[in-house]
Design a protein around this motif. Structure first.
Motif, PDB file in Angstrom:
ATOM      1  N   PHE A 107      16.707  -7.246  -4.353  1.00 52.76           N
ATOM      2  CA  PHE A 107      16.609  -5.843  -3.933  1.00 52.76           C
ATOM      3  C   PHE A 107      15.132  -5.488  -3.867  1.00 52.76           C
ATOM      4  O   PHE A 107      14.296  -6.143  -4.484  1.00 52.76           O
ATOM      5  CB  PHE A 107      17.318  -4.936  -4.946  1.00 52.76           C
ATOM      6  CG  PHE A 107      17.540  -3.531  -4.474  1.00 52.76           C
ATOM      7  CD1 PHE A 107      18.458  -3.251  -3.486  1.00 52.76           C
ATOM      8  CD2 PHE A 107      16.818  -2.478  -5.025  1.00 52.76           C
ATOM      9  CE1 PHE A 107      18.668  -1.943  -3.043  1.00 52.76           C
ATOM     10  CE2 PHE A 107      17.022  -1.175  -4.606  1.00 52.76           C
ATOM     11  CZ  PHE A 107      17.956  -0.909  -3.613  1.00 52.76           C
ATOM     12  N   PHE A 108      14.785  -4.456  -3.094  1.00 50.71           N
ATOM     13  CA  PHE A 108      13.398  -3.984  -3.117  1.00 50.71           C
ATOM     14  C   PHE A 108      13.339  -2.476  -3.089  1.00 50.71           C
ATOM     15  O   PHE A 108      14.285  -1.791  -2.687  1.00 50.71           O
ATOM     16  CB  PHE A 108      12.548  -4.618  -2.012  1.00 50.71           C
ATOM     17  CG  PHE A 108      12.856  -4.219  -0.581  1.00 50.71           C
ATOM     18  CD1 PHE A 108      12.723  -2.911  -0.134  1.00 50.71           C
ATOM     19  CD2 PHE A 108      13.228  -5.188   0.356  1.00 50.71           C
ATOM     20  CE1 PHE A 108      12.961  -2.548   1.185  1.00 50.71           C
ATOM     21  CE2 PHE A 108      13.485  -4.852   1.678  1.00 50.71           C
ATOM     22  CZ  PHE A 108      13.346  -3.527   2.092  1.00 50.71           C
ATOM     23  N   HIS A 109      12.205  -1.964  -3.516  1.00 51.19           N
ATOM     24  CA  HIS A 109      11.841  -0.542  -3.485  1.00 51.19           C
ATOM     25  C   HIS A 109      10.554  -0.466  -2.687  1.00 51.19           C
ATOM     26  O   HIS A 109       9.547  -1.051  -3.082  1.00 51.19           O
ATOM     27  CB  HIS A 109      11.643  -0.043  -4.920  1.00 51.19           C
ATOM     28  CG  HIS A 109      11.389   1.423  -5.038  1.00 51.19           C
ATOM     29  ND1 HIS A 109      10.778   1.980  -6.149  1.00 51.19           N
ATOM     30  CD2 HIS A 109      11.666   2.456  -4.211  1.00 51.19           C
ATOM     31  CE1 HIS A 109      10.707   3.280  -6.011  1.00 51.19           C
ATOM     32  NE2 HIS A 109      11.224   3.602  -4.829  1.00 51.19           N
ATOM     33  N   CYS A 110      10.581   0.219  -1.543  1.00 54.79           N
ATOM     34  CA  CYS A 110       9.442   0.181  -0.615  1.00 54.79           C
ATOM     35  C   CYS A 110       9.187   1.557  -0.036  1.00 54.79           C
ATOM     36  O   CYS A 110      10.091   2.175   0.542  1.00 54.79           O
ATOM     37  CB  CYS A 110       9.734  -0.820   0.505  1.00 54.79           C
ATOM     38  SG  CYS A 110       8.383  -1.032   1.684  1.00 54.79           S
ATOM     39  N   HIS A 111       7.960   2.043  -0.169  1.00 53.89           N
ATOM     40  CA  HIS A 111       7.507   3.282   0.448  1.00 53.89           C
ATOM     41  C   HIS A 111       6.389   2.969   1.434  1.00 53.89           C
ATOM     42  O   HIS A 111       5.541   2.115   1.162  1.00 53.89           O
ATOM     43  CB  HIS A 111       6.980   4.258  -0.603  1.00 53.89           C
ATOM     44  CG  HIS A 111       8.022   4.785  -1.526  1.00 53.89           C
ATOM     45  ND1 HIS A 111       7.715   5.531  -2.651  1.00 53.89           N
ATOM     46  CD2 HIS A 111       9.377   4.703  -1.500  1.00 53.89           C
ATOM     47  CE1 HIS A 111       8.824   5.870  -3.276  1.00 53.89           C
ATOM     48  NE2 HIS A 111       9.854   5.375  -2.595  1.00 53.89           N
ATOM     49  N   GLY A 210       2.675  -0.934  -6.187  1.00 53.31           N
ATOM     50  CA  GLY A 210       2.585   0.461  -6.608  1.00 53.31           C
ATOM     51  C   GLY A 210       3.480   1.346  -5.769  1.00 53.31           C
ATOM     52  O   GLY A 210       3.092   1.786  -4.686  1.00 53.31           O
ATOM     53  N   VAL A 211       4.714   1.606  -6.258  1.00 53.00           N
ATOM     54  CA  VAL A 211       5.707   2.400  -5.537  1.00 53.00           C
ATOM     55  C   VAL A 211       6.268   3.436  -6.493  1.00 53.00           C
ATOM     56  O   VAL A 211       6.688   3.097  -7.611  1.00 53.00           O
ATOM     57  CB  VAL A 211       6.851   1.502  -5.011  1.00 53.00           C
ATOM     58  CG1 VAL A 211       7.863   2.331  -4.217  1.00 53.00           C
ATOM     59  CG2 VAL A 211       6.310   0.378  -4.144  1.00 53.00           C
ATOM     60  N   GLY A 212       6.291   4.696  -6.063  1.00 49.88           N
ATOM     61  CA  GLY A 212       6.820   5.718  -6.938  1.00 49.88           C
ATOM     62  C   GLY A 212       6.709   7.098  -6.338  1.00 49.88           C
ATOM     63  O   GLY A 212       6.727   7.266  -5.113  1.00 49.88           O
ATOM     64  N   VAL A 232       5.451   7.851  -2.722  1.00 43.80           N
ATOM     65  CA  VAL A 232       4.056   7.426  -2.748  1.00 43.80           C
ATOM     66  C   VAL A 232       3.969   5.905  -2.742  1.00 43.80           C
ATOM     67  O   VAL A 232       4.776   5.230  -3.396  1.00 43.80           O
ATOM     68  CB  VAL A 232       3.349   7.974  -4.012  1.00 43.80           C
ATOM     69  CG1 VAL A 232       1.873   7.599  -4.007  1.00 43.80           C
ATOM     70  CG2 VAL A 232       3.529   9.482  -4.131  1.00 43.80           C
ATOM     71  N   ALA A 233       2.990   5.382  -2.019  1.00 43.71           N
ATOM     72  CA  ALA A 233       2.638   3.959  -2.076  1.00 43.71           C
ATOM     73  C   ALA A 233       1.159   3.847  -2.403  1.00 43.71           C
ATOM     74  O   ALA A 233       0.328   4.568  -1.826  1.00 43.71           O
ATOM     75  CB  ALA A 233       2.923   3.275  -0.741  1.00 43.71           C
ATOM     76  N   ILE A 234       0.821   2.959  -3.318  1.00 43.85           N
ATOM     77  CA  ILE A 234      -0.588   2.715  -3.628  1.00 43.85           C
ATOM     78  C   ILE A 234      -1.176   1.794  -2.573  1.00 43.85           C
ATOM     79  O   ILE A 234      -0.606   0.752  -2.244  1.00 43.85           O
ATOM     80  CB  ILE A 234      -0.745   2.108  -5.028  1.00 43.85           C
ATOM     81  CG1 ILE A 234      -0.322   3.129  -6.092  1.00 43.85           C
ATOM     82  CG2 ILE A 234      -2.187   1.656  -5.277  1.00 43.85           C
ATOM     83  CD1 ILE A 234      -0.428   2.617  -7.507  1.00 43.85           C
ATOM     84  N   ALA A 253      -0.947   6.604  -0.215  1.00 45.75           N
ATOM     85  CA  ALA A 253      -0.370   7.239   0.963  1.00 45.75           C
ATOM     86  C   ALA A 253       0.957   7.837   0.537  1.00 45.75           C
ATOM     87  O   ALA A 253       1.682   7.247  -0.274  1.00 45.75           O
ATOM     88  CB  ALA A 253      -0.158   6.212   2.077  1.00 45.75           C
ATOM     89  N   LEU A 254       1.309   9.019   1.070  1.00 49.24           N
ATOM     90  CA  LEU A 254       2.537   9.671   0.640  1.00 49.24           C
ATOM     91  C   LEU A 254       3.137  10.515   1.745  1.00 49.24           C
ATOM     92  O   LEU A 254       2.475  10.887   2.714  1.00 49.24           O
ATOM     93  CB  LEU A 254       2.298  10.524  -0.608  1.00 49.24           C
ATOM     94  CG  LEU A 254       1.392  11.760  -0.497  1.00 49.24           C
ATOM     95  CD1 LEU A 254       2.159  12.983  -0.002  1.00 49.24           C
ATOM     96  CD2 LEU A 254       0.749  12.087  -1.838  1.00 49.24           C
TER      97      LEU A 254
END
Length: 284
Positions: A107-111, A210-212, A232-234, A253-254
Motif C-alpha cells: 500500500f502507499f500514501h502519496c500526496h 514526508g507525507v502528511g 502536504v508533501a515534503i 507543497a500542499l
C-alpha cells in the motif's frame, strides 16, 4: 499554537519511531503497470518491503485522487472529498510517497501537485488502486531494513494510518542510521524533529519522503494558508545545528480543502500537524 480537536484521546507518545538501516537508490518504474505494483516491484527488486519515494515527474493515466475535505460527521476532524478521475494523462510536478503495508498487502500514501491533460493544476492524495503509469520513469527512492510503515487504527483521529513498526533485519542494507517516524496531531512539526535530533545526539539529519497534513500553513516568508485541512508533501528538508540547538528547514507543497495550492518553507515553531506526518530521517 493552532489546534484542532480530534475525536479520540491523544496518545502520550507524540512521535512514534523505529531506528533502521536504509539505502538510497534509483527506482525504475515501468509504463502500463498500476503505480502501486510498479513501486512494489521496485522495492522488492532491492530486497525491501517499505520505504519512501520522490514522485516528481510521474506521468499517470488512468488516474484517481481525492482532496482534503471538511468532515460531515463528528467521527473525524476532517475527511476526504469524492474521488476525481481526470481524463487523459496527468503530469506530477512534485510529491512524496510512503510505501508499506495495509492489512498485510502492499500500500502507499502519496500526496502531490500535478497538471491534468486539460491544463488544470491541482493536488491531493493519489489513490493506489486506481492509478496507472502512462510512461516509464526512474525516480529517487529509499528502502528501509529493520523498519516498515504499516497501517493501524488510530483512536485519536479515527483513521487507519501509517506508522513505523520494527521488523527483523533482512540484510538488504547495513548502511547508515535511519529513523522511520510518525508525528501525531497538534504537535508542531519542526519543533518535534528538532527535539528528536537533539535528544539522540544527531547533529545533522536529512529528511526523505514526508507525507502528511498540517493545520493550514505558515511559511517563513510570511504567507499563510488559513484553511485548516491540508495535504502536504515534503520537497526537501534538513535538521541542522544552530547556536543553542537545532533548526529544521523544510520545504513543502500542499493543497487545502478549497483546492488552493502553495509551496514554500515552513516557519519554524508554527506548523502543527493536523492528522499525521510520516517520514524517514537520516542521521548524518
Amino acid at each position: 499554537m493552532r489546534q484542532i480537536i480530534q475525536p479520540g484521546p491523544a496518545a502520550p507518545e507524540r512521535i512514534r519511531w523505529v531506528e533502521a538501516h536504509g539505502r538510497r537508490f534509483a527506482m525504475p518504474l515501468a509504463a502500463g503497470l498500476p503505480l502501486l505494483e510498479a513501486v512494489r516491484r521496485g522495492f522488492a527488486a532491492m530486497g525491501f518491503t517499505s520505504g519512501v519515494v520522490t514522485v516528481d515527474g510521474l506521468v499517470l493515466g488512468p488516474f484517481a485522487y481525492v482532496m482534503p475535505a471538511l468532515s460531515k460527521t463528528p467521527e473525524h476532524a476532517a475527511f476526504y472529498s469524492d474521488t476525481f478521475r481526470p481524463a487523459g494523462v496527468t503530469r506530477v510536478e512534485t510529491g512524496a510517497m510512503t510505501f508499506g503495508l495495509r492489512d498485510g498487502a502492499p500500500f502507499f500514501h502519496c500526496h502531490a501537485l500535478w497538471t491534468e491533460a486539460d491544463g488544470k493544476t491541482s493536488g491531493g492524495h493519489i489513490l493506489p488502486d486506481d492509478t496507472v503509469l502512462a510512461e516509464a520513469i526512474t525516480v529517487p527512492a529509499l528502502g528501509l531494513d529493520g523498519a516498515d510503515f504499516a497501517t493501524a487504527p488510530d483512536p485519536e483521529t479515527n483513521f487507519k494510518l501509517f506508522g513505523p513498526v520494527a521488523v527483523p533485519f533482512s540484510g538488504a542494507s547495513r548502511e547508515g542510521r535511519y529513523f522511520a517516524l510518525r508525528v501525531g496531531p497538534n504537535t508542531d512539526f519542526t519543533t518535534a524533529l528538532e527535539e528528536f535530533c537533539a535528544e539522540r545526539g544527531i547533529r545533522r539529519a536529512v529528511i526523505h519522503g514526508g507525507v502528511g497534513s498540517t493545520i493550514g500553513a505558515h511559511f517563513g516568508d510570511g504567507r499563510i494558508v488559513e484553511n485548516f485541512a491540508t495535504e502536504v508533501a515534503i520537497q526537501a528538508g534538513v535538521v541542522e545545528p544552530v547556536q543553542g540547538g537545532h533548526a529544521a528547514q523544510i520545504d513543502v507543497a500542499l493543497v487545502d480543502f478549497t483546492g488552493a495550492m502553495a509551496q514554500g518553507r515552513l516557519r519554524r515553531g508554527d506548523n502543527p500537524v493536523l492528522m499525521t506526518f510520516e517520514l524517514v530521517l537520516e542521521a548524518l
